[in-house]
Design a protein around this motif. Structure first.
Motif, short mmCIF file in Angstrom:
data_model
loop_
_atom_site.label_atom_id
_atom_site.label_comp_id
_atom_site.label_asym_id
_atom_site.label_seq_id
_atom_site.Cartn_x
_atom_site.Cartn_y
_atom_site.Cartn_z
N ALA A 58 0.84 -1.19 0.00
CA ALA A 58 0.00 0.00 0.00
C ALA A 58 0.87 1.24 0.00
CB ALA A 58 -0.93 0.01 1.21
N ARG A 59 0.41 2.28 -0.68
CA ARG A 59 1.13 3.55 -0.67
C ARG A 59 0.14 4.67 -0.35
NH1 ARG A 59 1.46 6.34 -6.19
NH2 ARG A 59 3.36 7.28 -5.37
N SER A 60 0.66 5.69 0.32
CA SER A 60 -0.17 6.80 0.79
C SER A 60 -0.43 7.78 -0.35
CB SER A 60 0.51 7.51 1.95
OG SER A 60 0.83 6.60 2.96
N ALA A 61 -1.19 7.31 -1.33
CA ALA A 61 -1.53 8.13 -2.49
C ALA A 61 -2.75 7.51 -3.15
CB ALA A 61 -0.37 8.18 -3.48
N ALA A 62 -3.44 8.30 -3.94
CA ALA A 62 -4.64 7.81 -4.62
C ALA A 62 -4.29 6.90 -5.80
CB ALA A 62 -5.49 8.98 -5.09
N ASP A 63 -3.19 7.21 -6.47
CA ASP A 63 -2.80 6.48 -7.67
C ASP A 63 -1.74 5.44 -7.36
OD1 ASP A 63 -3.04 9.55 -9.53
OD2 ASP A 63 -4.54 7.97 -9.25
N ALA A 64 -1.83 4.30 -8.05
CA ALA A 64 -0.88 3.22 -7.84
C ALA A 64 0.36 3.41 -8.70
CB ALA A 64 -1.55 1.89 -8.18
N SER A 65 1.32 2.53 -8.49
CA SER A 65 2.59 2.59 -9.21
C SER A 65 3.09 1.17 -9.43
CB SER A 65 3.61 3.39 -8.42
OG SER A 65 4.91 3.28 -8.98
N ARG A 66 3.91 0.98 -10.46
CA ARG A 66 4.56 -0.31 -10.67
C ARG A 66 5.88 -0.40 -9.93
NH1 ARG A 66 3.96 -2.91 -16.58
NH2 ARG A 66 1.70 -2.75 -16.82
N ASP A 67 6.32 0.69 -9.36
CA ASP A 67 7.62 0.77 -8.69
C ASP A 67 7.47 0.36 -7.23
OD1 ASP A 67 10.04 3.49 -8.24
OD2 ASP A 67 10.04 1.38 -7.60
N ARG A 68 8.11 -0.72 -6.84
CA ARG A 68 7.94 -1.22 -5.47
C ARG A 68 8.43 -0.23 -4.43
NH1 ARG A 68 12.80 -4.95 -3.88
NH2 ARG A 68 14.34 -4.46 -5.46
N TRP A 69 9.37 0.63 -4.82
CA TRP A 69 9.93 1.60 -3.86
C TRP A 69 8.94 2.72 -3.55
CZ3 TRP A 69 13.69 -0.64 -1.57
CH2 TRP A 69 14.51 -1.53 -2.26
N GLN A 70 7.84 2.79 -4.28
CA GLN A 70 6.81 3.80 -4.02
C GLN A 70 5.83 3.37 -2.92
OE1 GLN A 70 6.74 6.86 -5.49
NE2 GLN A 70 8.70 6.24 -6.38
N TYR A 71 5.97 2.15 -2.42
CA TYR A 71 5.01 1.62 -1.45
C TYR A 71 5.56 1.69 -0.03
CZ TYR A 71 2.17 0.37 -5.37
OH TYR A 71 1.40 0.45 -6.50
N ASN A 72 4.74 2.24 0.86
CA ASN A 72 5.15 2.45 2.24
C ASN A 72 4.96 1.22 3.12
OD1 ASN A 72 3.36 4.80 1.09
ND2 ASN A 72 4.93 5.80 2.31
N PHE A 73 3.94 0.43 2.80
CA PHE A 73 3.54 -0.67 3.68
C PHE A 73 3.50 -1.99 2.90
CE2 PHE A 73 2.50 2.39 6.81
CZ PHE A 73 1.92 3.45 6.14
N TRP A 74 3.94 -3.05 3.60
CA TRP A 74 4.01 -4.38 2.99
C TRP A 74 3.48 -5.42 3.95
CZ3 TRP A 74 5.70 -5.26 -1.97
CH2 TRP A 74 6.32 -4.19 -2.61
N GLY A 75 2.86 -6.46 3.37
CA GLY A 75 2.48 -7.61 4.15
C GLY A 75 3.65 -8.57 4.27
N GLN A 76 3.40 -9.69 4.97
CA GLN A 76 4.46 -10.66 5.22
C GLN A 76 4.61 -11.66 4.07
OE1 GLN A 76 1.40 -10.97 6.28
NE2 GLN A 76 0.89 -13.11 5.85
N GLY A 77 3.63 -11.68 3.17
CA GLY A 77 3.69 -12.57 2.01
C GLY A 77 2.94 -13.87 2.21
N THR A 78 2.48 -14.43 1.11
CA THR A 78 1.82 -15.73 1.13
C THR A 78 2.35 -16.54 -0.05
OG1 THR A 78 -0.33 -16.88 1.22
CG2 THR A 78 -0.20 -14.96 -0.21
N GLN A 79 2.68 -17.80 0.21
CA GLN A 79 3.31 -18.65 -0.80
C GLN A 79 2.26 -19.22 -1.75
OE1 GLN A 79 6.76 -19.59 -1.25
NE2 GLN A 79 5.93 -20.42 -3.16
N VAL A 80 2.55 -19.10 -3.03
CA VAL A 80 1.75 -19.74 -4.07
C VAL A 80 2.67 -20.68 -4.84
CG1 VAL A 80 0.48 -19.41 -6.22
CG2 VAL A 80 0.14 -17.83 -4.31
N THR A 81 2.29 -21.95 -4.89
CA THR A 81 3.08 -22.95 -5.60
C THR A 81 2.18 -23.64 -6.61
OG1 THR A 81 4.46 -23.32 -3.65
CG2 THR A 81 4.54 -24.99 -5.39
N VAL A 82 2.61 -23.63 -7.87
CA VAL A 82 1.84 -24.24 -8.95
C VAL A 82 2.65 -25.40 -9.52
CG1 VAL A 82 0.61 -23.87 -11.10
CG2 VAL A 82 0.84 -21.99 -9.46
N SER A 83 2.10 -26.59 -9.43
CA SER A 83 2.81 -27.76 -9.93
C SER A 83 2.38 -28.06 -11.36
CB SER A 83 2.54 -28.96 -9.04
OG SER A 83 1.15 -29.29 -9.07
N SER A 84 3.29 -28.65 -12.11
CA SER A 84 2.98 -28.95 -13.53
C SER A 84 2.36 -30.31 -13.70
CB SER A 84 4.27 -28.86 -14.34
OG SER A 84 5.23 -29.75 -13.83
#
Length: 122
Positions: free
Chosen positions: A96-122
């Motif tokens: 999340a970033r403290s702005a109305a508009d989003a960005s593709r640049d990860r450095w523009q984001y102030n807040f991050w979650g801890q992550g969730t693993q996604v694994t796709v098997s073939s």
């Protein structure tokens, strides 16, 4: 604080929906996004939504397969992932970033979650 959920192990072609709950007073003040990261690689942009979801953006690799949405009444961001491929395997992060508009640049984001693993098997 951002908390992701919904990751797991699935077979190629399956679907998953990730959720991200934001513990903020006014989530509509934040643009939000999903990023993902494979071991040893840079964190990469997946998709984003501006404050009211009127503008969404997707990486070319997920366009037409993934859909991002948000429910500001529930302080929640979603990522619907369809037609999953093994190359989608990664840890997915909500941001999340403290702005109305989003960005593709990860450095523009102030807040991050801890992550969730996604694994796709073939």
């Amino acid at each position: 604080q951002l908390v992701e959920s919904g990751g797991g192990l699935v077979q190629a072609g399956a679907s998953l929906r990730l959720s991200c709950v934001a513990s903020v007073r006014t989530v509509s003040a934040y643009a939000m996004a999903w990023f993902r990261q494979e071991p040893g690689k840079e964190r990469e942009f997946v998709g984003s939504a501006n404050w009211d979801s009127t503008t969404t953006d997707y990486a070319d690799s997920v366009k037409d397969r993934f859909t991002i949405s948000r429910d500001n009444r529930k302080n929640t961001l979603y990522l619907q992932m369809n037609s999953l491929k093994p190359e989608d395997t990664a840890v997915y992060y909500c941001a999340a970033r403290s702005a109305a508009d989003a960005s593709r640049d990860r450095w523009q984001y102030n807040f991050w979650g801890q992550g969730t693993q996604v694994t796709v098997s073939s």
